[in-house]
Design a protein around this motif. Structure first.
Motif, PDB file in Angstrom:
ATOM      1  N   LEU A 206       0.831  -1.059   0.081  1.00  0.00           N
ATOM      2  CA  LEU A 206       0.220  -0.072   0.137  1.00  0.00           C
ATOM      3  C   LEU A 206       0.918   1.062   0.143  1.00  0.00           C
ATOM      4  O   LEU A 206       0.687   2.283  -0.597  1.00  0.00           O
ATOM      5  N   LEU A 207       1.826   1.452   0.817  1.00  0.00           N
ATOM      6  CA  LEU A 207       3.015   2.440   0.744  1.00  0.00           C
ATOM      7  C   LEU A 207       3.520   2.538  -0.587  1.00  0.00           C
ATOM      8  O   LEU A 207       3.741   3.754  -1.141  1.00  0.00           O
TER       9      LEU A 207
ATOM     10  N   GLY B  93      11.145   0.673   3.594  1.00  0.00           N
ATOM     11  CA  GLY B  93      11.075   2.204   3.493  1.00  0.00           C
ATOM     12  C   GLY B  93      12.032   2.892   2.550  1.00  0.00           C
ATOM     13  O   GLY B  93      11.915   3.743   1.960  1.00  0.00           O
ATOM     14  N   GLU B  94      13.485   2.273   2.956  1.00  0.00           N
ATOM     15  CA  GLU B  94      14.393   2.969   2.155  1.00  0.00           C
ATOM     16  C   GLU B  94      14.590   2.539   0.817  1.00  0.00           C
ATOM     17  O   GLU B  94      14.803   3.426  -0.247  1.00  0.00           O
TER      18      GLU B  94
ATOM     19  N   VAL C  58      13.838   5.247   7.743  1.00  0.00           N
ATOM     20  CA  VAL C  58      13.606   5.678   9.317  1.00  0.00           C
ATOM     21  C   VAL C  58      12.241   6.079   9.687  1.00  0.00           C
ATOM     22  O   VAL C  58      11.935   5.737  10.814  1.00  0.00           O
ATOM     23  N   GLU C  59      11.797   6.936   8.794  1.00  0.00           N
ATOM     24  CA  GLU C  59      10.442   7.491   9.146  1.00  0.00           C
ATOM     25  C   GLU C  59       9.273   6.697   9.097  1.00  0.00           C
ATOM     26  O   GLU C  59       8.235   6.354   9.888  1.00  0.00           O
ATOM     27  N   TYR C  60       9.273   5.817   8.165  1.00  0.00           N
ATOM     28  CA  TYR C  60       8.399   4.496   7.947  1.00  0.00           C
ATOM     29  C   TYR C  60       8.588   3.537   8.922  1.00  0.00           C
ATOM     30  O   TYR C  60       7.565   3.154   9.391  1.00  0.00           O
ATOM     31  N   ALA C  61       9.661   3.190   9.356  1.00  0.00           N
ATOM     32  CA  ALA C  61       9.884   2.220  10.512  1.00  0.00           C
ATOM     33  C   ALA C  61       9.256   2.816  11.694  1.00  0.00           C
ATOM     34  O   ALA C  61       8.575   1.711  12.501  1.00  0.00           O
ATOM     35  N   LEU C  62       9.443   4.065  11.989  1.00  0.00           N
ATOM     36  CA  LEU C  62       8.996   4.484  13.234  1.00  0.00           C
ATOM     37  C   LEU C  62       7.576   4.822  13.235  1.00  0.00           C
ATOM     38  O   LEU C  62       6.880   4.324  14.519  1.00  0.00           O
ATOM     39  N   ILE C  63       7.253   5.155  12.256  1.00  0.00           N
ATOM     40  CA  ILE C  63       5.801   5.659  12.041  1.00  0.00           C
ATOM     41  C   ILE C  63       4.927   4.326  12.099  1.00  0.00           C
ATOM     42  O   ILE C  63       3.803   4.259  12.942  1.00  0.00           O
ATOM     43  N   SER C  64       5.213   3.322  11.390  1.00  0.00           N
ATOM     44  CA  SER C  64       4.637   2.067  11.360  1.00  0.00           C
ATOM     45  C   SER C  64       4.477   1.215  12.793  1.00  0.00           C
ATOM     46  O   SER C  64       3.646   0.913  13.393  1.00  0.00           O
TER      47      SER C  64
END
Length: 145
Positions: free
Chosen positions: A11-12, A72-73, A100-106
């Motif tokens: 989906l991302l 994410g990367e 990093v942002e995708y890992a933390l937000i998920s």
């Protein structure tokens, strides 16, 4: 809801791909329009759109922080490069920040929705969680500047 066999990384990829397709079409047919840049709040918004869609479709949850970091990367590094939005060193910076942002937000979003599912049975819980996370990312981006 009916379970659909879809993963949040798919989906991302779709959300980022559609956003980049819109940017390419804008650059082609409306060259005077200012394009969206990939900043911390904008990438957080794309991640949260994919996570909310995954929550409503009943898809599979994330497998872990390391897997989400790698996906994410790849998504935030490779897709803008292929669309011609970024070039050179910006690709690596965008890939690292996006991963990093995708890992933390998920991870945080999964924790928030689990807590809300255990206490309050609401259909708006994923949207409210995403809104709070988006505001937190905007505040964090303002602290960086």
């Amino acid at each position: 809801m009916k379970k659909i066999n879809v993963n949040e990384t798919i989906l991302l990829t779709l959300v980022v791909g559609i956003t980049l397709l819109i940017q390419v079409l804008q650059r082609t047919f409306l060259p005077a329009v200012i394009l969206m840049e990939f900043s911390v709040p904008n990438m957080a918004g794309l991640c949260l759109i994919a996570l909310v869609l995954n929550a409503y479709l009943g898809g599979e949850r994330s497998r872990g922080i390391a897997v989400n970091l790698c996906f994410g990367e790849v998504i935030f590094g490779l897709l803008p490069l292929l669309a011609g939005v970024t070039q050179g060193k910006d690709v690596f910076l965008l890939a690292i920040v996006g991963g990093v942002e995708y890992a933390l937000i998920s991870g945080v979003f999964a924790t928030m929705t689990d807590r809300m599912e255990n206490t309050v049975k609401s259909r708006l819980a994923p949207i409210c969680s995403a809104f709070v996370l988006f505001l937190a990312c905007q505040g964090f981006a303002n602290m960086l500047l």
